[in-house]
Design a protein around this motif. Structure first.
Motif, PDB file in Angstrom:
ATOM      1  N   ASP A  11      17.614   3.120  21.237  1.00 30.79           N
ATOM      2  CA  ASP A  11      16.060   2.932  21.077  1.00 30.79           C
ATOM      3  C   ASP A  11      15.279   4.542  20.999  1.00 30.79           C
ATOM      4  O   ASP A  11      15.398   5.262  21.848  1.00 30.79           O
ATOM      5  CB  ASP A  11      15.384   2.273  22.230  1.00 30.79           C
ATOM      6  CG  ASP A  11      15.591   0.672  22.181  1.00 30.79           C
ATOM      7  OD1 ASP A  11      16.065   0.306  21.077  1.00 30.79           O
ATOM      8  OD2 ASP A  11      15.276   0.144  23.109  1.00 30.79           O
ATOM      9  N   LYS A  70      20.715  -6.216  23.189  1.00 37.24           N
ATOM     10  CA  LYS A  70      21.223  -4.851  23.293  1.00 37.24           C
ATOM     11  C   LYS A  70      21.761  -4.890  24.664  1.00 37.24           C
ATOM     12  O   LYS A  70      22.085  -5.709  25.370  1.00 37.24           O
ATOM     13  CB  LYS A  70      20.119  -3.852  23.082  1.00 37.24           C
ATOM     14  CG  LYS A  70      19.343  -4.086  22.014  1.00 37.24           C
ATOM     15  CD  LYS A  70      18.173  -2.925  21.572  1.00 37.24           C
ATOM     16  CE  LYS A  70      17.554  -3.270  20.358  1.00 37.24           C
ATOM     17  NZ  LYS A  70      16.284  -2.438  20.417  1.00 37.24           N
ATOM     18  N   ARG A  71      21.927  -3.574  25.295  1.00 35.28           N
ATOM     19  CA  ARG A  71      22.489  -3.331  26.541  1.00 35.28           C
ATOM     20  C   ARG A  71      21.781  -1.963  26.982  1.00 35.28           C
ATOM     21  O   ARG A  71      21.141  -1.152  26.231  1.00 35.28           O
ATOM     22  CB  ARG A  71      23.959  -3.265  26.561  1.00 35.28           C
ATOM     23  CG  ARG A  71      24.635  -2.200  25.836  1.00 35.28           C
ATOM     24  CD  ARG A  71      25.954  -1.855  26.149  1.00 35.28           C
ATOM     25  NE  ARG A  71      26.927  -1.041  25.191  1.00 35.28           N
ATOM     26  CZ  ARG A  71      26.863   0.235  25.413  1.00 35.28           C
ATOM     27  NH1 ARG A  71      26.046   0.714  26.398  1.00 35.28           N
ATOM     28  NH2 ARG A  71      27.602   1.182  24.666  1.00 35.28           N
ATOM     29  N   LEU A  72      21.917  -1.486  28.366  1.00 38.14           N
ATOM     30  CA  LEU A  72      21.538  -0.372  28.817  1.00 38.14           C
ATOM     31  C   LEU A  72      22.565   0.667  28.325  1.00 38.14           C
ATOM     32  O   LEU A  72      23.540   0.375  28.179  1.00 38.14           O
ATOM     33  CB  LEU A  72      21.466  -0.440  30.664  1.00 38.14           C
ATOM     34  CG  LEU A  72      20.309  -1.074  31.028  1.00 38.14           C
ATOM     35  CD1 LEU A  72      20.542  -1.276  32.386  1.00 38.14           C
ATOM     36  CD2 LEU A  72      19.093  -0.435  30.682  1.00 38.14           C
ATOM     37  N   ARG A 104      15.286   2.254  28.277  1.00 37.12           N
ATOM     38  CA  ARG A 104      15.452   1.998  26.976  1.00 37.12           C
ATOM     39  C   ARG A 104      16.821   1.275  26.712  1.00 37.12           C
ATOM     40  O   ARG A 104      17.605   1.374  27.795  1.00 37.12           O
ATOM     41  CB  ARG A 104      15.202   3.462  26.457  1.00 37.12           C
ATOM     42  CG  ARG A 104      16.611   4.390  26.200  1.00 37.12           C
ATOM     43  CD  ARG A 104      16.077   5.370  25.204  1.00 37.12           C
ATOM     44  NE  ARG A 104      15.185   6.391  25.767  1.00 37.12           N
ATOM     45  CZ  ARG A 104      14.620   7.282  25.265  1.00 37.12           C
ATOM     46  NH1 ARG A 104      14.658   7.034  23.699  1.00 37.12           N
ATOM     47  NH2 ARG A 104      13.666   7.839  25.733  1.00 37.12           N
ATOM     48  N   CYS A 105      17.048   0.940  25.683  1.00 35.31           N
ATOM     49  CA  CYS A 105      18.143  -0.075  25.335  1.00 35.31           C
ATOM     50  C   CYS A 105      19.127   0.789  24.136  1.00 35.31           C
ATOM     51  O   CYS A 105      18.861   1.615  23.273  1.00 35.31           O
ATOM     52  CB  CYS A 105      17.859  -1.228  25.117  1.00 35.31           C
ATOM     53  SG  CYS A 105      16.751  -2.224  26.083  1.00 35.31           S
ATOM     54  N   LYS A 143      22.720  -0.037  21.326  1.00 34.23           N
ATOM     55  CA  LYS A 143      23.277  -1.137  20.792  1.00 34.23           C
ATOM     56  C   LYS A 143      24.636  -0.522  19.847  1.00 34.23           C
ATOM     57  O   LYS A 143      24.509   0.469  19.271  1.00 34.23           O
ATOM     58  CB  LYS A 143      22.482  -1.967  19.698  1.00 34.23           C
ATOM     59  CG  LYS A 143      23.149  -3.189  19.006  1.00 34.23           C
ATOM     60  CD  LYS A 143      22.252  -3.603  18.142  1.00 34.23           C
ATOM     61  CE  LYS A 143      22.576  -5.176  17.582  1.00 34.23           C
ATOM     62  NZ  LYS A 143      22.662  -6.166  18.400  1.00 34.23           N
ATOM     63  N   CYS A 155      17.369  -6.072  28.053  1.00 32.64           N
ATOM     64  CA  CYS A 155      17.942  -5.486  27.101  1.00 32.64           C
ATOM     65  C   CYS A 155      19.096  -6.762  26.478  1.00 32.64           C
ATOM     66  O   CYS A 155      19.349  -6.854  25.088  1.00 32.64           O
ATOM     67  CB  CYS A 155      19.054  -4.484  27.692  1.00 32.64           C
ATOM     68  SG  CYS A 155      18.323  -3.013  27.879  1.00 32.64           S
TER      69      CYS A 155
END
Length: 484
Positions: free
Chosen positions: A166, A262-264, A394-395, A397, A257
């Motif tokens: 992000d 998405k993920r951390l 924020r994330c 991907k 997320c």
């Protein structure tokens, strides 16, 4: 048919002829089938065709045309990870960052600059008892922290795979959509309180009665403070919808997320993105903007406390006393905003009692004279349930890659065993029954041997020459979130 051929047929028994017919039929049926799929033949998706709104691709690019390097070669990023205050990073050689050092044994050839030797030499001396281990063993993941910014000492070369990040922290507006869509309740709401900076309290006369963080006495536990009421009852996130969301725990961030697919980020991913390409010993900088430690240089790029006395005197040289709207300050070379200052950002991994945050916040300084020094290597740990007015997230991907498959047996205990192609998540791609496999060769005795017996093996029964039985089965898989 000549007489020689007829004589040859008479010499064969009817059982031998029947075996020859079965073998010929099996061979014909095998050649007519399509060959099994080889997953390694599938090409990787082209990373240049993949883009996501509001996200920046972090990975290797071709120096000639600027296109993203594909997965047919090493397309990750190698850089010097750790604190910027330790000058030993200048001893790391440029060749240590070359991508020809890649593979499971690549780190063995890289020098350990803390000891002036290669990793293999250090390991050999440790096994031979030549190293001083009086300080005792260290747990997995432990490293020495610099007292000013909390970064790793000494810095070292690391590598990360490409990813999308992000371009800015998640805002109150974006988090509000998640809450309304899922009816999510943050941990600050469940606990009924959260930490607020003492100088932000509407009634400072109550400070002597308030509970404070024993490790940070300037942060006060305020009943009713959460992301919608950042300073407690009577405050509101309205008119701050584009500010980073705060008062969120590690679990809150991970849940958001996951909701958006998405993920951390991992902390090594985060630092690779924060450095903006300044990864080598010659161009590595202390801050996003360079090595200048003056407030005039910092106020263009980061929301920090400034030259005032913490926590009561914030002169707002950068225009803000608390959080600021995302994208207010200049981005780094990759186009990422607020990688230094504004709010700390949760990272994936770590232990529940020591979750990792990176980036610093609006309460940090440039030189570490109070709180943390907001360098590119700044790092801290918090309990996973901690919620405060200066921690957000924020994330990231991962780019699409071809699925990696492996063959497994299914129903091996019964008579209808199957070969199954399975990916890392247990999803099946193709099946091939045992009956379609190449049959085992059947031993045929020479008919001229008068003591020979007709041998035919029934494939549904165990072979007489097998001394042990192999049981192949797929173990049940239990998937757990890496974030939680």
């Amino acid at each position: 048919m000549n007489m020689k051929s007829m004589h040859h047929l008479r010499s064969l028994s009817w059982g031998a002829i029947l075996l020859l017919i079965i073998i010929a039929a099996s061979a014909n049926s095998t050649t007519e089938e399509e060959p099994p799929l080889n997953p390694d033949d599938e090409p990787h998706p082209d990373p240049n065709e993949e883009n996501y709104p509001g996200m920046i691709y972090i990975g290797r690019h071709n120096h000639h045309d600027g296109k993203r390097t594909g997965f047919h070669t090493d397309n990750g990023i190698k850089y010097i990870y750790g604190t910027g205050f330790d000058e030993t990073h200048r001893e790391i050689e440029e060749k240590d960052l070359h991508h020809d050092h890649y593979g499971p044994d690549s780190e063995h050839d890289l020098a350990d600059r803390a000891h002036g030797k290669t990793r293999e030499q250090v390991l050999h001396e440790k096994r031979a008892g030549k190293l001083d281990l009086s300080k005792g063993p260290k747990p997995y993941g432990w490293f020495e922290e610099h007292p000013l910014d909390g970064g790793m000492v000494p810095p070292k070369v690391v590598r990360v795979n490409p990813f999308f990040m992000d371009e800015a922290p998640v805002t109150n507006k974006e988090f509000g959509k998640f809450v309304r869509a899922t009816y999510y309740e943050t941990e600050a709401e469940k606990f009924g309180w959260s930490f607020v900076l003492s100088s932000f309290l509407p009634n400072a006369d109550n400070l002597h009665e308030a509970e404070v963080d024993p490790e940070a006495e300037d942060w006060v536990a305020v009943d009713g403070a959460y992301w919608r009421s950042p300073e407690g009852p009577g405050s509101s996130y309205k008119y701050r919808e584009n500010h980073p969301v705060v008062h969120v725990s590690h679990r809150d961030a991970a849940e958001y997320c996951t909701w958006v697919g998405k993920r951390l980020p991992g902390e090594r991913e985060w630092e690779a993105a924060a450095r903006g390409g300044n990864v080598g010993p010659k161009n590595r900088t202390l801050y996003v903007w360079g090595d200048d430690q003056t407030t005039d240089a910092a106020k263009e790029y980061a929301n920090l406390w400034g030259d005032g006395d913490f926590p009561w005197d914030n002169k707002a040289e950068d225009g803000w006393r608390a959080t600021s709207p995302v994208k207010t300050f200049k981005p780094n070379a990759f186009g990422l905003y607020d990688m230094t200052g504004n709010v700390w950002e949760w990272q994936r991994g770590g232990k529940h009692k020591k979750r990792i945050v990176r980036g610093g916040s609006y309460v940090d300084s440039l030189d570490g004279s109070f709180n943390h020094a907001a360098t590119l290597g700044v790092r801290a740990t918090l309990h996973g349930t901690t919620t405060t007015g200066n921690v957000g997230f924020r994330c990231v991907k991962e780019p699409k890659r071809k699925e990696e498959y492996h063959w497994v047996y299914e129903n091996a205990g019964g008579g209808n065993a199957e070969l199954v192609l399975e990916d890392k998540n247990g999803n099946r791609k193709q099946r091939q029954t045992r009956q379609n496999q190449q049959p085992r060769p059947i031993e045929i005795y020479d008919d001229d041997d008068e003591f020979a017996e007709e041998v035919y093996h029934d494939p549904t029964k165990p072979r007489p020459d097998e001394t042990r039985k192999r049981v192949l089965a797929v173990k049940p898989r239990t998937l757990r979130s890496d974030e939680l």
